[in-house]
Design an enzyme around this catalytic site. Sequence first.
Site, PDB file in Angstrom:
ATOM      1  N   HIS A 222      -1.999  87.380 -29.066  1.00 63.09           N
ATOM      2  CA  HIS A 222      -2.053  88.168 -30.299  1.00 63.09           C
ATOM      3  C   HIS A 222      -0.633  88.830 -30.757  1.00 63.09           C
ATOM      4  O   HIS A 222       0.078  88.933 -29.620  1.00 63.09           O
ATOM      5  CB  HIS A 222      -3.140  89.279 -29.947  1.00 63.09           C
ATOM      6  CG  HIS A 222      -2.600  90.235 -28.974  1.00 63.09           C
ATOM      7  ND1 HIS A 222      -2.878  90.225 -27.643  1.00 63.09           N
ATOM      8  CD2 HIS A 222      -2.198  91.507 -29.250  1.00 63.09           C
ATOM      9  CE1 HIS A 222      -2.301  91.119 -27.186  1.00 63.09           C
ATOM     10  NE2 HIS A 222      -1.879  92.275 -28.112  1.00 63.09           N
ATOM     11  N   ASP A 224       0.221  92.509 -32.758  1.00 64.34           N
ATOM     12  CA  ASP A 224      -0.346  93.763 -32.813  1.00 64.34           C
ATOM     13  C   ASP A 224      -0.193  94.117 -34.201  1.00 64.34           C
ATOM     14  O   ASP A 224       0.766  93.664 -34.786  1.00 64.34           O
ATOM     15  CB  ASP A 224       0.389  94.994 -32.056  1.00 64.34           C
ATOM     16  CG  ASP A 224       0.332  94.833 -30.407  1.00 64.34           C
ATOM     17  OD1 ASP A 224      -0.753  94.140 -30.148  1.00 64.34           O
ATOM     18  OD2 ASP A 224       1.083  95.390 -29.800  1.00 64.34           O
ATOM     19  N   HIS A 279       2.089  87.896 -27.839  1.00 66.66           N
ATOM     20  CA  HIS A 279       2.352  88.149 -26.434  1.00 66.66           C
ATOM     21  C   HIS A 279       0.840  88.155 -25.822  1.00 66.66           C
ATOM     22  O   HIS A 279      -0.335  88.033 -26.512  1.00 66.66           O
ATOM     23  CB  HIS A 279       2.873  89.657 -26.231  1.00 66.66           C
ATOM     24  CG  HIS A 279       2.277  90.872 -27.060  1.00 66.66           C
ATOM     25  ND1 HIS A 279       2.166  90.935 -28.398  1.00 66.66           N
ATOM     26  CD2 HIS A 279       1.184  91.784 -26.892  1.00 66.66           C
ATOM     27  CE1 HIS A 279       1.494  92.097 -28.764  1.00 66.66           C
ATOM     28  NE2 HIS A 279       0.866  92.650 -27.721  1.00 66.66           N
ATOM     29  N   ARG A 290      -3.727  95.840 -12.258  1.00 73.19           N
ATOM     30  CA  ARG A 290      -2.475  96.089 -13.537  1.00 73.19           C
ATOM     31  C   ARG A 290      -3.294  97.001 -14.318  1.00 73.19           C
ATOM     32  O   ARG A 290      -4.393  97.010 -14.903  1.00 73.19           O
ATOM     33  CB  ARG A 290      -2.011  94.932 -13.994  1.00 73.19           C
ATOM     34  CG  ARG A 290      -1.063  94.903 -15.118  1.00 73.19           C
ATOM     35  CD  ARG A 290      -0.411  93.697 -15.575  1.00 73.19           C
ATOM     36  NE  ARG A 290       0.809  94.067 -16.242  1.00 73.19           N
ATOM     37  CZ  ARG A 290       0.712  94.274 -17.602  1.00 73.19           C
ATOM     38  NH1 ARG A 290      -0.552  93.880 -18.178  1.00 73.19           N
ATOM     39  NH2 ARG A 290       1.614  94.604 -18.159  1.00 73.19           N
TER      40      ARG A 290
HETATM   41  C1  LIG Z   1      -4.864 100.400 -33.750  1.00 81.07           C
HETATM   42  C2  LIG Z   1      -5.489  99.454 -33.129  1.00 81.07           C
HETATM   43  C3  LIG Z   1      -4.565  98.210 -32.654  1.00 81.07           C
HETATM   44  C4  LIG Z   1      -5.689  97.547 -32.072  1.00 81.07           C
HETATM   45  C5  LIG Z   1      -7.050  97.649 -32.802  1.00 81.07           C
HETATM   46  C6  LIG Z   1      -6.979  99.463 -32.549  1.00 81.07           C
HETATM   47  O1  LIG Z   1      -7.953  99.808 -33.596  1.00 81.07           O
HETATM   48  C7  LIG Z   1      -7.140  99.781 -31.272  1.00 81.07           C
HETATM   49  C8  LIG Z   1      -7.058  98.440 -30.265  1.00 81.07           C
HETATM   50  C9  LIG Z   1      -5.847  97.620 -30.619  1.00 81.07           C
HETATM   51  C10 LIG Z   1      -5.925  96.114 -29.703  1.00 81.07           C
HETATM   52  C11 LIG Z   1      -5.466  96.460 -28.440  1.00 81.07           C
HETATM   53  C12 LIG Z   1      -5.541  95.106 -27.842  1.00 81.07           C
HETATM   54  C13 LIG Z   1      -5.035  94.091 -28.801  1.00 81.07           C
HETATM   55  C14 LIG Z   1      -5.506  94.284 -30.127  1.00 81.07           C
HETATM   56  C15 LIG Z   1      -5.097  93.070 -30.883  1.00 81.07           C
HETATM   57  C16 LIG Z   1      -7.210  94.352 -30.029  1.00 81.07           C
HETATM   58  O2  LIG Z   1      -7.919  93.499 -30.029  1.00 81.07           O
HETATM   59  O3  LIG Z   1      -7.286  95.820 -29.914  1.00 81.07           O
HETATM   60  C17 LIG Z   1      -4.918  95.450 -30.580  1.00 81.07           C
HETATM   61  C18 LIG Z   1      -5.433  95.711 -32.063  1.00 81.07           C
HETATM   62  C19 LIG Z   1      -4.316  95.599 -33.010  1.00 81.07           C
HETATM   63  O4  LIG Z   1      -3.275  95.408 -33.077  1.00 81.07           O
HETATM   64  O5  LIG Z   1      -4.580  94.867 -34.100  1.00 81.07           O
HETATM   65  O1  LIG Z   2      -1.107  95.171 -20.879  1.00 82.38           O
HETATM   66  C1  LIG Z   2      -0.252  94.633 -21.659  1.00 82.38           C
HETATM   67  O2  LIG Z   2       0.731  94.194 -21.121  1.00 82.38           O
HETATM   68  C2  LIG Z   2      -0.330  94.303 -23.043  1.00 82.38           C
HETATM   69  C3  LIG Z   2      -1.298  95.231 -23.754  1.00 82.38           C
HETATM   70  C4  LIG Z   2      -1.150  94.797 -25.323  1.00 82.38           C
HETATM   71  O3  LIG Z   2      -0.852  93.737 -25.599  1.00 82.38           O
HETATM   72  C5  LIG Z   2      -2.023  95.493 -26.125  1.00 82.38           C
HETATM   73  O4  LIG Z   2      -2.487  96.568 -25.685  1.00 82.38           O
HETATM   74  O5  LIG Z   2      -1.961  95.402 -27.479  1.00 82.38           O
HETATM   75 FE   LIG Z   3      -0.767  93.931 -27.969  1.00 82.09          FE
END
Ligand SMILES: C=C1C[C@]23C[C@@]1(O)CC[C@H]2[C@@]12CCC[C@@](C)(C(=O)O1)[C@H]2[C@@H]3C(=O)O
Ligand SMILES: O=C(O)CCC(=O)C(=O)O
Ligand SMILES: [Fe+2]
Length: 345
Positions: A222, A224, A279, A290
């Site tokens: 994904h 961010d 990533h 982890r």
């Molecule tokens: C601010 C945020 C980014 C995120 C969605 C969220 O509301 C909180 C969780 C974040 C996260 C972490 C894991 C990967 C990700 C793609 C997800 O599913 O939840 C990211 C979100 C993002 O960057 O869109």
């Molecule tokens: O755990 C990791 O190394 C990546 C975490 C991550 O990609 C995320 O929280 O968006």
């Molecule tokens: Fe991420």
Amino acid sequence: MTTTLSQVYREKPIRLYNIIPLDFNSVRTVPDSHVWPKSDDFSSDHRLTIPIVDLEDPNAVKLAGQACEAWGAFHVINHGIPLNLLEEVESETRRLFSLPAETKMKALREPDGATGYGLPRISKFFPKHMWHEGFTIMGSPADHAGMLWPNDNARFCYAMDRYQKKMEVVAEKLTNLILESLGMSQEDPKWEVGSSPFSAALQLNSYPPCPNPDRAMGLAPHTDTSIFTILHQNSVSGLQIFKQGAGWVSVLPIAGALVVNVGDLLHILTNARFPSALHRAVLNQDGYHRLSVAYFYGLPSDCRVSPWLKLLNSVEKPRYRSVTVKEYVGIKSNNFQQALWLIRI
Ligand SMILES: C=C1C[C@]23C[C@@]1(O)CC[C@H]2[C@@]12CCC[C@@](C)(C(=O)O1)[C@H]2[C@@H]3C(=O)O
Ligand SMILES: O=C(O)CCC(=O)C(=O)O
Ligand SMILES: [Fe+2]
């Protein structure tokens, strides 16, 4: 009235099935729901590494710019976060995920909510579940922490609050570094928002030991949605970044260093000069637990983003149309990896 991210998510409820993590303490084998297809190759190149940017190095601006352009990511050292704070946040994160499954379920994220315990939001886009549990914090963690530890949450809340405050300072430094690397000043971005131009979220990630790490996925590929994300990982490897022309590259932990990766908002603002880093997290082969802590530095939902005019000229035209953060998050909630493509001009 300004719209918060929680309000945006309220319009996109997620099914409980895609929120509830497995009880990792009780499983001895990987259930079929978590077995990823054999075609998914989790290997990576260990010979290449992302650059290291030392914030005290006079060349930091140039190095950060080059790293963002070539990798969308870099390690940062001399960032000003005390080592004991990183250790404390890590140990409180471990304390949270070590709780019994039924206790963690008390702080389960609501189907239309943004914060609390659960699977990553992207779970709904994949046919298999991830070997992952997360805890999302926006602002004060007190409400959900109180559900986990009714009488003993002060230590957790204090560590997370202090960490978020210190991270904001690092994020501001990095923003200035990035702007400077683009030949822009701090006044150049016109954020078109009220008093606080930035918004942030903290995501605690846990990848428990897995009986078959070759067939289960920690966190699926994904990008961010942030401007950039600042990640602390414990000493257990797992993070990989996709580099065009090279494939998946491991980001091995460096004690005390943080990993910075470019998110979609910076991708749009820089007209893809600094592309958001694709990533994923794979599972540890040696049975170690982890943990990682991601600080997402973003913009408020009502903020409008489009490629910075200063980076455009008669040759370089904007590649993306103007969108509010709310609109972009909405598009990504429905289309995930196509979101940037869907707003291209
Ligand atoms: C601010 C945020 C980014 C995120 C969605 C969220 O509301 C909180 C969780 C974040 C996260 C972490 C894991 C990967 C990700 C793609 C997800 O599913 O939840 C990211 C979100 C993002 O960057 O869109
Ligand atoms: O755990 C990791 O190394 C990546 C975490 C991550 O990609 C995320 O929280 O968006
Ligand atoms: Fe991420």
